[in-house]
Design an enzyme around this catalytic site. Sequence first.
Site, short mmCIF file in Angstrom:
data_model
loop_
_atom_site.label_atom_id
_atom_site.label_comp_id
_atom_site.label_asym_id
_atom_site.label_seq_id
_atom_site.Cartn_x
_atom_site.Cartn_y
_atom_site.Cartn_z
N TYR A 1 84.40 -15.43 -6.22
CA TYR A 1 85.74 -15.53 -5.64
C TYR A 1 86.00 -14.42 -4.63
O TYR A 1 86.48 -14.66 -3.52
CB TYR A 1 86.77 -15.48 -6.77
CG TYR A 1 88.19 -15.76 -6.34
CD1 TYR A 1 88.52 -16.89 -5.61
CD2 TYR A 1 89.22 -14.88 -6.69
CE1 TYR A 1 89.83 -17.15 -5.23
CE2 TYR A 1 90.54 -15.13 -6.32
CZ TYR A 1 90.83 -16.26 -5.60
OH TYR A 1 92.14 -16.52 -5.22
N LYS B 1 86.72 -14.82 -0.62
CA LYS B 1 87.99 -14.40 -0.02
C LYS B 1 87.78 -13.29 1.01
O LYS B 1 88.49 -13.24 2.03
CB LYS B 1 88.96 -13.94 -1.11
CG LYS B 1 89.53 -15.08 -1.95
CD LYS B 1 90.28 -16.11 -1.11
CE LYS B 1 91.07 -17.09 -1.98
NZ LYS B 1 91.73 -18.14 -1.18
N SER C 1 93.41 -13.55 -1.01
CA SER C 1 93.63 -12.96 -2.34
C SER C 1 93.32 -11.48 -2.30
O SER C 1 92.44 -11.04 -1.54
CB SER C 1 92.74 -13.65 -3.38
OG SER C 1 92.77 -12.94 -4.61
#
Length: 265
Positions: A160, A164, A147
Amino acid sequence: MATLPLFRLDGRVALVSGAGRGIGAATALALAEAGADVAVLSRTPDQIEAVAQQIRELGRRAVAIPTDAGDADAVAGAVARVAEELSRIDVVVSVTGGSMPRPFANTHDEALRKSFENNVVHGVRLVREAVPHLVKSDAATVVMVSSSTGHLVGRGYLAYGAAKASLDHAVRMMAADLNPRIRVNAVAPGAILTEALEVVAADPEMKATLESHTPLRRIGAPEDIAAAILYLSSPASSYVTGQVLAVDGGLVAPNMPLPIPDVEA
């Protein structure tokens, strides 16, 4: 040498996790269009069977295997079944992960652990199980879906983004470990109009915010990511490994800034 044939995957077998919808489904179909037979994995049987049927309509073999990425035994069994039913594995595409944004103060230990497990452990596990089959291929390749949040900075995305970013470096480390037999790369999408984003994009104001904060002034489509994955899965990228390819409309900052206030004393 002609260039377009380098994007073909005739005679190859691809395994795509998270293939029931969105980026995973679009990728499975793109690889099939390029000539690959495809195994589609996901927790939702009816979704992957629908994708598998579309692949068969393209004239390719397909097998749909309901699999929970968090179940190590199920993943090992699914990989073994793909190799048995389709005779080989040349391409592995891991489409797993996700994590809800939250303020730093609410990003507790469990949120961090869960994000790392969903975004790193599950994908690395799939690759590890597939390696004994991939090493038998003369053109083995792995593509992880990361991402843009792994390299962009914005409030609310700690769990997150950190996961990632870890996945991005895991890609480089796996590439080093698996050179020269297996190429390992990643695609880092920006805002893509999958089911997860449809609720946001349905609000005209929020959609306009996403678009206005994206240099190319639009939200991405699953096919944008599928095309990049096809490149990294095919001989067209045979001199590329250990790379993270951003497919995000040119982002230099998150295009959905969250209204999280400053920390107060």
